[in-house]
Design a protein around this motif. Structure first.
Motif, mmCIF file in Angstrom:
data_model
loop_
_atom_site.group_PDB
_atom_site.id
_atom_site.type_symbol
_atom_site.label_atom_id
_atom_site.label_comp_id
_atom_site.label_asym_id
_atom_site.label_seq_id
_atom_site.Cartn_x
_atom_site.Cartn_y
_atom_site.Cartn_z
ATOM 1 N N GLN A 105 0.822 -1.192 -1.008
ATOM 2 C CA GLN A 105 -0.258 0.093 0.058
ATOM 3 C C GLN A 105 1.071 1.557 0.046
ATOM 4 N N ARG A 135 -2.347 -2.034 6.154
ATOM 5 C CA ARG A 135 -2.744 -1.516 6.954
ATOM 6 C C ARG A 135 -3.995 -0.956 6.459
ATOM 7 N N GLY A 136 -4.793 -0.442 8.405
ATOM 8 C CA GLY A 136 -6.670 -0.602 8.315
ATOM 9 C C GLY A 136 -6.775 -2.079 8.854
ATOM 10 N N CYS A 171 -9.524 9.286 6.064
ATOM 11 C CA CYS A 171 -8.344 7.756 5.625
ATOM 12 C C CYS A 171 -9.237 6.850 4.572
ATOM 13 N N ASN A 172 -8.366 5.814 4.350
ATOM 14 C CA ASN A 172 -8.831 4.765 3.808
ATOM 15 C C ASN A 172 -9.692 3.484 5.096
ATOM 16 N N ALA A 173 -11.206 3.596 4.639
ATOM 17 C CA ALA A 173 -11.265 2.141 4.791
ATOM 18 C C ALA A 173 -12.297 1.363 4.035
ATOM 19 N N ALA A 214 -8.597 -2.229 3.544
ATOM 20 C CA ALA A 214 -8.112 -2.018 4.698
ATOM 21 C C ALA A 214 -8.503 -3.317 5.326
ATOM 22 N N GLN A 246 -3.719 8.644 2.898
ATOM 23 C CA GLN A 246 -5.140 7.455 2.972
ATOM 24 C C GLN A 246 -5.672 7.047 1.877
ATOM 25 N N ASP A 265 -10.663 2.041 14.149
ATOM 26 C CA ASP A 265 -9.038 1.616 14.848
ATOM 27 C C ASP A 265 -9.921 0.225 15.964
ATOM 28 N N LYS A 268 -8.811 7.117 12.190
ATOM 29 C CA LYS A 268 -7.338 8.241 11.636
ATOM 30 C C LYS A 268 -7.440 9.420 12.182
#
Ligand code: MRU
Length: 338
Positions: free
Chosen positions: A27, A55-56, A144-146, A150, A183, A224, A235
């Motif tokens: 990533q 990550r995620g 962010c990135n979900a 992730a 992200q 998270d 994030k």
């Protein structure tokens, strides 16, 4: 997820296990290139999580599960492997959930595969429940990135958007760029692009402007770690978006699987927050943003108090923060998740 590699559309996962190696989409390289990182032992898995090759929260959990199955096959010292992998990042609860799951299931490859499959199927369910909250033409903010990257596939916050898009709802996504690691601009925008979903990247400090202009109908973010009272870590920057959403009467949803809920914590004050290297803030494209001797603070996450959450979108349905007791009981009866 659909990925365009050298003009060819392929379907791949963010994390998988093959030939006794943990395979990860790197990533750090997205969106410039799609490269695969192979982890061959628990040191590699530790590095991959710490350096954010992967990550995620759910994807970190799946990587740890596969990593422990691999370490077991390699005949590594399992106490050492667990210690190392558990120390890679402190905030995402999925990491600890996955380590416990693998301990209880004898570190078998089949257990890790089951863990990955459950997480993937559950994220699709999150998508189906979340889709019910999205109307035709809705404009949605995310941070962010979900997404699929992730998780393994589907995503958490992005899963409802994918399903709404496939249902022809003609949605539009405002993507916070998400400093310092970007992200949003790099990963979420890339995923939405692959899926053909309309979006614009916005500067991290622009969301309030768009909310105030009635340009945003709802916000959906990932998490998270979620405490019993509904306070949640996500994030850095999530908290201020949630407060702004409340002030502007915009529903603010948190999408997460059961593996992200930590019912051992009473409130968000107990969630450990990772502090990352100051250079993530100070240096962009190998150039110092400020004075060479400047310093930065870099908390990777913040905690949003539950009063700013409209509801949690889970694989079990949609729960308001005051309904988390009910969710806790459901999770305790879920043989995979408890
Ligand atoms: O530091 P990161 O990129 O691992 O942080 C990720 C997030 O904050 C995500 O929103 C969260 O893990 C949910 S992912 C489905």
């Amino acid at each position: 997820m659909k990925v365009n590699i050298n003009g060819e559309t392929k379907t791949i996962l963010a994390v998988w296990y093959e030939n006794n190696e943990v395979k990860l989409i790197d990533q750090r390289k997205i969106p410039e290139s799609v490269e695969i990182f192979s982890a061959k032992n628990s040191d590699d898995v530790y590095y991959a999580i710490k350096d954010m090759v992967v990550r995620g929260a759910p994807a970190i959990g799946v990587t740890a599960a596969y990593g422990l199955a691999m370490a077991n096959k390699n005949k590594e010292d399992m106490d050492e492997a667990i210690k190392k992998i558990s120390s890679s990042r402190p905030t995402a609860y999925d990491l600890f959930k996955a380590v416990n799951y693998m301990k209880e299931n004898k570190f078998l490859e089949s257990s890790a595969r089951r863990y990955a499959m459950e997480i993937t199927e559950r994220s699709k369910k999150i998508g189906e429940f979340g889709n019910e909250l999205i109307g035709p033409g809705d404009k949605i903010l995310t941070h962010c990135n979900a997404g699929a990257l992730a998780v393994v596939d589907w995503g958490t916050a992005l899963a409802p958007m994918r399903i709404a898009h496939d249902a022809g709802k003609n949605i539009f996504v405002y993507v916070d760029e998400t400093r310092p690691r970007l992200q949003g601009a790099k990963l979420t925008a890339w995923e939405l692009q692959q899926e053909g979903i309309n979006y614009s990247i916005i500067a991290d400090n622009a969301a309030g402007y768009f909310m105030h202009k009635n340009e945003i109908d709802l916000a959906i973010v990932g998490a998270d770690r979620i405490a019993s009272n509904g306070d949640f870590a996500n994030k850095i920057g999530t908290y201020e978006k949630a407060v702004l959403a409340k002030v502007n009467n915009i529903p603010f949803y948190v999408a997460a699987p059961g593996s992200t809920f930590d019912f051992s914590l009473k409130s968000g004050d107990e969630i450990p927050i990772e502090e990352r290297d100051e250079n993530e803030v100070l240096i962009v494209n190998d150039k110092n943003l400020g004075p060479k001797e400047g310093h930065a603070k870099n908390p990777a996450f913040d905690v949003t108090p539950h009063e700013y959450v409209t509801a949690f979108i889970t694989e079990y349905g949609i729960f308001k923060p005051e309904e988390l007791n009910k969710l806790h009981k459901i999770i305790q009866k879920d043989l995979f998740m408890r």
